[in-house]
Scaffold this active site. Structure first.
Site, PDB file in Angstrom:
ATOM      1  N   GLY A  76      -4.326  38.404   6.762  1.00  0.00           N
ATOM      2  CA  GLY A  76      -3.364  38.338   7.852  1.00  0.00           C
ATOM      3  C   GLY A  76      -2.918  36.903   8.019  1.00  0.00           C
ATOM      4  CB  CYS A 112      -9.476  31.387   9.676  1.00  0.00           C
ATOM      5  SG  CYS A 112      -7.858  31.088  10.399  1.00  0.00           S
TER       6      CYS A 112
END
Ligand code: ZN
Length: 192
Positions: free
Chosen positions: A49, A103
């Site tokens: 994402g 991340c």
């Protein structure tokens, strides 16, 4: 289309709550082509994402996609490409699960945190159509991670035991086997 630069931990843009877009703005060529860039940048970086603040745009847009064999997250169940605009997440019930997250804005680090196992997500797609869906398990974790970025939050904020922080190499070496065993049960339990 273009691949955008990704902001990393410590950049103030990651800590600013992003603003909503109006439907008229969303439909404009500027934001439509921005969404194309966001998708291309996520795919280029093998992300699961990517949220707009991560590429220096403080607006409430995120994209999510997990293909069958993501090299960063091979245990994640597939998620079809989803563009979420102005999302609102509500926990359904209070079940949680442990997730070892990473991340693109926090290079070479993973950490263990709790996510809601069942959520409701209300959002607009890139055409401005409203959606109201429920997500569970690991997929719910991915939605929570991306929506956090829109509120100026990063996964490291949720890590309650800092001794779980690990480089990716050490994660592979020391933590992966146990985590994959545990997360496989989560995927089996929730079906996503
Ligand atoms: Zn992130």
């Amino acid at each position: 289309m273009a691949i955008r630069k990704i902001a990393t931990l410590g950049d103030p843009v990651l800590r600013v709550p992003a603003r909503d877009l109006t439907v008229d703005e969303l439909k404009s060529p500027k934001w439509q082509s921005f969404i194309d860039d966001l998708i291309e940048t996520m795919q280029d970086a093998d992300g699961a994402g990517l949220a707009a603040p991560q590429v220096f745009e403080s607006v409430r847009i995120a994209v999510i996609e997990v293909k069958g064999n993501n090299p960063r997250y091979p245990y994640k169940p597939p998620i079809a490409l989803t563009v979420i605009v102005n999302p609102k997440i509500t926990a359904v019930g209070n079940e949680t699960f442990d997730n070892y997250e990473g991340c693109l804005s926090v290079p070479d680090m993973r950490g263990l945190l709790k996510r809601h196992a069942h959520i409701r997500v209300q959002y607009l797609d890139r055409e401005g159509r409203a959606h109201d869906v429920e997500k569970k398990g690991v997929t719910a974790g991915t939605f929570q991670h991306e929506c956090d970025h829109l509120d100026g939050k990063i996964f490291v904020d949720h890590v309650t035991d800092p001794s779980t922080f690990s480089t990716w190499k050490n994660w592979e070496r020391h933590h992966r086997a146990r985590f994959v065993e545990q997360i496989t049960k989560v995927v089996a339990q929730y079906g996503e």
